[in-house]
Design an enzyme around this catalytic site. Structure first.
Site, PDB file in Angstrom:
ATOM      1  N   THR A 144     -47.347  46.449  33.624  1.00  0.00           N
ATOM      2  CA  THR A 144     -48.051  45.672  32.626  1.00  0.00           C
ATOM      3  C   THR A 144     -48.655  44.690  33.733  1.00  0.00           C
ATOM      4  O   THR A 144     -48.434  44.101  34.685  1.00  0.00           O
ATOM      5  CB  THR A 144     -46.994  44.817  31.661  1.00  0.00           C
ATOM      6  OG1 THR A 144     -47.714  43.855  31.263  1.00  0.00           O
ATOM      7  CG2 THR A 144     -45.922  44.409  32.525  1.00  0.00           C
ATOM      8  N   SER A 179     -41.873  36.606  31.297  1.00  0.00           N
ATOM      9  CA  SER A 179     -40.861  36.988  30.440  1.00  0.00           C
ATOM     10  C   SER A 179     -39.809  37.851  31.401  1.00  0.00           C
ATOM     11  O   SER A 179     -40.102  38.362  32.212  1.00  0.00           O
ATOM     12  CB  SER A 179     -41.360  37.482  29.041  1.00  0.00           C
ATOM     13  OG  SER A 179     -41.563  38.979  29.365  1.00  0.00           O
ATOM     14  N   TYR A 181     -38.804  40.664  29.920  1.00  0.00           N
ATOM     15  CA  TYR A 181     -39.494  42.084  29.565  1.00  0.00           C
ATOM     16  C   TYR A 181     -40.298  42.058  30.883  1.00  0.00           C
ATOM     17  O   TYR A 181     -40.172  43.378  31.592  1.00  0.00           O
ATOM     18  CB  TYR A 181     -40.052  42.133  28.302  1.00  0.00           C
ATOM     19  CG  TYR A 181     -41.236  43.090  28.473  1.00  0.00           C
ATOM     20  CD1 TYR A 181     -40.833  44.458  28.449  1.00  0.00           C
ATOM     21  CD2 TYR A 181     -42.588  42.402  28.459  1.00  0.00           C
ATOM     22  CE1 TYR A 181     -41.941  45.201  28.529  1.00  0.00           C
ATOM     23  CE2 TYR A 181     -43.615  43.460  28.679  1.00  0.00           C
ATOM     24  CZ  TYR A 181     -43.138  44.879  28.780  1.00  0.00           C
ATOM     25  OH  TYR A 181     -44.203  45.651  28.884  1.00  0.00           O
ATOM     26  N   HIS A 182     -41.322  41.126  31.310  1.00  0.00           N
ATOM     27  CA  HIS A 182     -42.375  41.339  32.176  1.00  0.00           C
ATOM     28  C   HIS A 182     -41.554  41.652  33.343  1.00  0.00           C
ATOM     29  O   HIS A 182     -42.261  42.190  34.224  1.00  0.00           O
ATOM     30  CB  HIS A 182     -43.413  40.310  32.091  1.00  0.00           C
ATOM     31  CG  HIS A 182     -44.244  40.561  30.942  1.00  0.00           C
ATOM     32  ND1 HIS A 182     -44.074  39.625  29.755  1.00  0.00           N
ATOM     33  CD2 HIS A 182     -45.364  41.023  30.727  1.00  0.00           C
ATOM     34  CE1 HIS A 182     -45.049  39.823  28.902  1.00  0.00           C
ATOM     35  NE2 HIS A 182     -45.754  40.662  29.245  1.00  0.00           N
ATOM     36  N   LYS A 185     -40.412  44.971  34.485  1.00  0.00           N
ATOM     37  CA  LYS A 185     -41.516  45.845  34.894  1.00  0.00           C
ATOM     38  C   LYS A 185     -41.701  45.662  36.343  1.00  0.00           C
ATOM     39  O   LYS A 185     -42.120  46.465  37.272  1.00  0.00           O
ATOM     40  CB  LYS A 185     -42.729  45.601  34.235  1.00  0.00           C
ATOM     41  CG  LYS A 185     -42.683  46.032  32.659  1.00  0.00           C
ATOM     42  CD  LYS A 185     -43.096  47.209  32.373  1.00  0.00           C
ATOM     43  CE  LYS A 185     -42.786  47.743  30.940  1.00  0.00           C
ATOM     44  NZ  LYS A 185     -43.350  48.984  30.585  1.00  0.00           N
TER      45      LYS A 185
HETATM   46  N1  USQ Z   1     -50.423  34.977  21.578  1.00  0.00           N
HETATM   47  C1  USQ Z   1     -50.991  33.908  20.625  1.00  0.00           C
HETATM   48  N2  USQ Z   1     -50.967  34.263  19.246  1.00  0.00           N
HETATM   49  C2  USQ Z   1     -50.102  35.065  18.839  1.00  0.00           C
HETATM   50  C3  USQ Z   1     -49.367  36.089  19.551  1.00  0.00           C
HETATM   51  C4  USQ Z   1     -49.523  35.920  21.112  1.00  0.00           C
HETATM   52  O1  USQ Z   1     -51.560  33.225  20.796  1.00  0.00           O
HETATM   53  O2  USQ Z   1     -49.683  35.353  17.537  1.00  0.00           O
HETATM   54  C5  USQ Z   1     -50.736  34.759  22.930  1.00  0.00           C
HETATM   55  C6  USQ Z   1     -49.599  34.711  23.686  1.00  0.00           C
HETATM   56  O3  USQ Z   1     -49.063  33.531  24.009  1.00  0.00           O
HETATM   57  C7  USQ Z   1     -50.152  35.366  25.083  1.00  0.00           C
HETATM   58  C8  USQ Z   1     -51.393  36.355  24.519  1.00  0.00           C
HETATM   59  O4  USQ Z   1     -51.511  36.055  23.401  1.00  0.00           O
HETATM   60  O5  USQ Z   1     -50.804  34.207  25.802  1.00  0.00           O
HETATM   61  C9  USQ Z   1     -50.833  37.719  24.525  1.00  0.00           C
HETATM   62  O6  USQ Z   1     -49.683  37.954  23.884  1.00  0.00           O
HETATM   63  P1  USQ Z   1     -48.952  39.274  23.463  1.00  0.00           P
HETATM   64  O7  USQ Z   1     -47.995  38.986  22.476  1.00  0.00           O
HETATM   65  O8  USQ Z   1     -50.421  40.129  22.885  1.00  0.00           O
HETATM   66  O9  USQ Z   1     -48.608  40.102  24.383  1.00  0.00           O
HETATM   67  P2  USQ Z   1     -47.542  40.174  25.418  1.00  0.00           P
HETATM   68  O10 USQ Z   1     -46.070  39.278  24.840  1.00  0.00           O
HETATM   69  O11 USQ Z   1     -47.759  39.319  26.857  1.00  0.00           O
HETATM   70  O12 USQ Z   1     -47.060  41.411  25.645  1.00  0.00           O
HETATM   71  C10 USQ Z   1     -47.853  42.554  25.436  1.00  0.00           C
HETATM   72  C11 USQ Z   1     -46.953  43.768  25.019  1.00  0.00           C
HETATM   73  C12 USQ Z   1     -46.372  44.323  26.402  1.00  0.00           C
HETATM   74  C13 USQ Z   1     -47.421  44.343  27.434  1.00  0.00           C
HETATM   75  C14 USQ Z   1     -48.357  43.203  27.455  1.00  0.00           C
HETATM   76  C15 USQ Z   1     -49.543  43.218  28.537  1.00  0.00           C
HETATM   77  O13 USQ Z   1     -45.943  43.766  24.115  1.00  0.00           O
HETATM   78  O14 USQ Z   1     -45.455  45.395  26.108  1.00  0.00           O
HETATM   79  O15 USQ Z   1     -46.917  44.604  28.693  1.00  0.00           O
HETATM   80  O16 USQ Z   1     -48.813  42.918  26.139  1.00  0.00           O
HETATM   81  S1  USQ Z   1     -49.685  41.751  29.199  1.00  0.00           S
HETATM   82  O17 USQ Z   1     -49.808  40.654  28.112  1.00  0.00           O
HETATM   83  O18 USQ Z   1     -50.878  41.575  29.812  1.00  0.00           O
HETATM   84  O19 USQ Z   1     -48.699  41.639  29.973  1.00  0.00           O
END
Ligand code: USQ
Length: 382
Positions: A144, A179, A181-182, A185
């Site tokens: 990720t 997190s 989870y991250h 990875k």
């Molecule tokens: N966010 C909002 N509002 C929401 C949901 C999320 O503002 O309703 C924000 C979060 O705070 C974050 C961003 O959007 O800053 C991305 O959040 P996300 O829930 O889309 O992504 P994340 O929890 O980081 O995890 C997801 C996948 C995970 C993958 C990751 C890639 O669930 O499996 O590894 O995306 S990354 O985000 O680049 O680490």
């Protein structure tokens, strides 16, 4: 190629399996339905019900003529992993078999423990199965972009050359995940790197950003083949969530300031990237790392784009910042390099207004199934 997909029931695993099978590869999928069980336990089920893997494989065979072999197994148990690898004798293993939710991993001790144990044990067992049974097999591992966090310097593709006191060396790019989870990875990457440099395994580690979409060439063949599309606070990623919120008439849930920048990609491009990596394997003794994204946006930009397209469809979309349940920077520098997969041949499907409108239309057809209690964040980092 003989392709073994670990985590073949997932949002990415199932469409990947169909994509490889449609391209003429011999595909086996393995899964223990961990995500389905967590979704049920946390009231976070997907918007569109998805049949079991065996049922989906039967439907896929009927509409496409392609076989997908299904094995239900807990890959965190070594003998189950070894048995499947022995039987499938893969040329490539695509490893998605991890608990993928950051919020779930932050919910409490049991959830953190389960995420830690499952994710590290599956990776460890996969490494040992390859090392002892199929040493030439290429592992394509889903990592990720969150491994890197949001450093105040450009993010290289996995590796960085550092000059220190007049001497130079090449290291894994510094990691600082946001997190548990991250962080699993990050630990996976370290584990893979140890076994690559010690035993000469061949590994590609894909640093992927948040994925959006529910359409692929094969998923569109029959309603039963749709990927599991989550909009809840546990498994839903931000773009998919915002689109469902727009349809449900709930203000888009921007966490905090909304300046958080991430690198996004269409589900179709996940399939392209994984297949490109598999068909162009890493060398023996190489840990090859690609940053898997096609464009970057702030959360505020995403919300504005969904609002613009939604308003054009008379959804009257509102945007509302809510207190950020996570601990993350809300204003930061973000400049990742992501040229490696394009050099291998990736042709991006960008987040156009048409793509967003197409997704909104699909969601509108399921509007009555949206459970609004699943939308506001139920897990806080502190
Ligand atoms: N966010 C909002 N509002 C929401 C949901 C999320 O503002 O309703 C924000 C979060 O705070 C974050 C961003 O959007 O800053 C991305 O959040 P996300 O829930 O889309 O992504 P994340 O929890 O980081 O995890 C997801 C996948 C995970 C993958 C990751 C890639 O669930 O499996 O590894 O995306 S990354 O985000 O680049 O680490």
């Amino acid at each position: 190629m003989r392709v073994l997909i670990l985590g073949g029931d997932g949002y990415l695993g199932w469409p990947t399996a169909m994509d490889f099978a449609a391209a003429g590869h011999e595909v086996t999928v393995a899964d223990n339905y961990l995500r389905r069980r967590i979704a049920e336990a946390t009231d976070s089920e997907a918007l569109i019900a998805t049949p079991s893997l065996s049922q989906r494989a039967r439907v896929f065979k009927a509409v496409s003529g392609h076989e997908i072999a299904v094995r239900i197994a807990d890959l965190s148990q070594a003998e189950q992993m070894f048995g499947i690898v022995r039987e499938a004798d893969p040329d490539v293993i695509v490893h998605y078999a991890e608990q993928p939710s950051a919020p779930y991993s932050m919910r409490g001790f049991q959830e953190a423990r389960e995420t830690f144990r499952n994710n590290l044990d599956v990776t460890f067992n996969c490494i040992w199965a390859v090392k002892d049974i199929v040493p030439d097999c290429h592992i394509v591992k889903l990592g990720t972009m969150g491994e890197y966090g949001t450093p105040n310097i450009d993010i290289e593709e996995g590796w960085i050359e550092i000059e220190h006191r007049g001497r130079k060396d090449r290291f894994l790019f510094p990691r600082a995940a946001g997190s548990l989870y991250h962080t699993t990875k990050v630990l996976d990457t370290d584990l893979l790197w140890f076994y690559v440099r010690t035993y000469g395994l061949r590994v590609t580690d894909l640093m992927q950003g948040p994925v959006y979409g529910l359409s692929t060439d094969e998923a569109d063949l029959d309603p039963a083949l749709v990927p599991n599309f989550h909009y809840d606070d546990i498994f839903g990623t931000v773009v998919n969530r915002f689109l469902v919120q727009a349809v449900a008439g709930i203000p888009l849930t921007v966490y905090g300031g909304g300046g958080q920048t991430r690198g996004y990609l269409n589900l179709r491009d996940t399939l392209q990237c994984v297949r490109l990596a598999a068909e162009n394997p890493a060398d023996k003794g190489e840990l090859r790392i690609f940053n898997q994204l096609t464009e970057t946006f702030t959360v505020n930009e995403l919300a504005e784009r969904v609002k613009k397209v939604g308003d054009g469809m008379e959804l009257n979309v509102e945007i509302k910042s809510i207190p950020n349940p996570r601990k993350e920077m809300e204003e930061h520098y973000y400049n990742p390099v992501y040229s490696g997969l394009k050099e291998l041949g990736l042709k991006p499907h960008f987040m156009t207004d048409e793509v967003l409108a197409g997704m909104l239309e699909r969601i509108i057809a399921h509007k009555d199934d949206i459970v609004t209690d699943r939308i506001m964040p139920r897990v806080r980092w502190s």
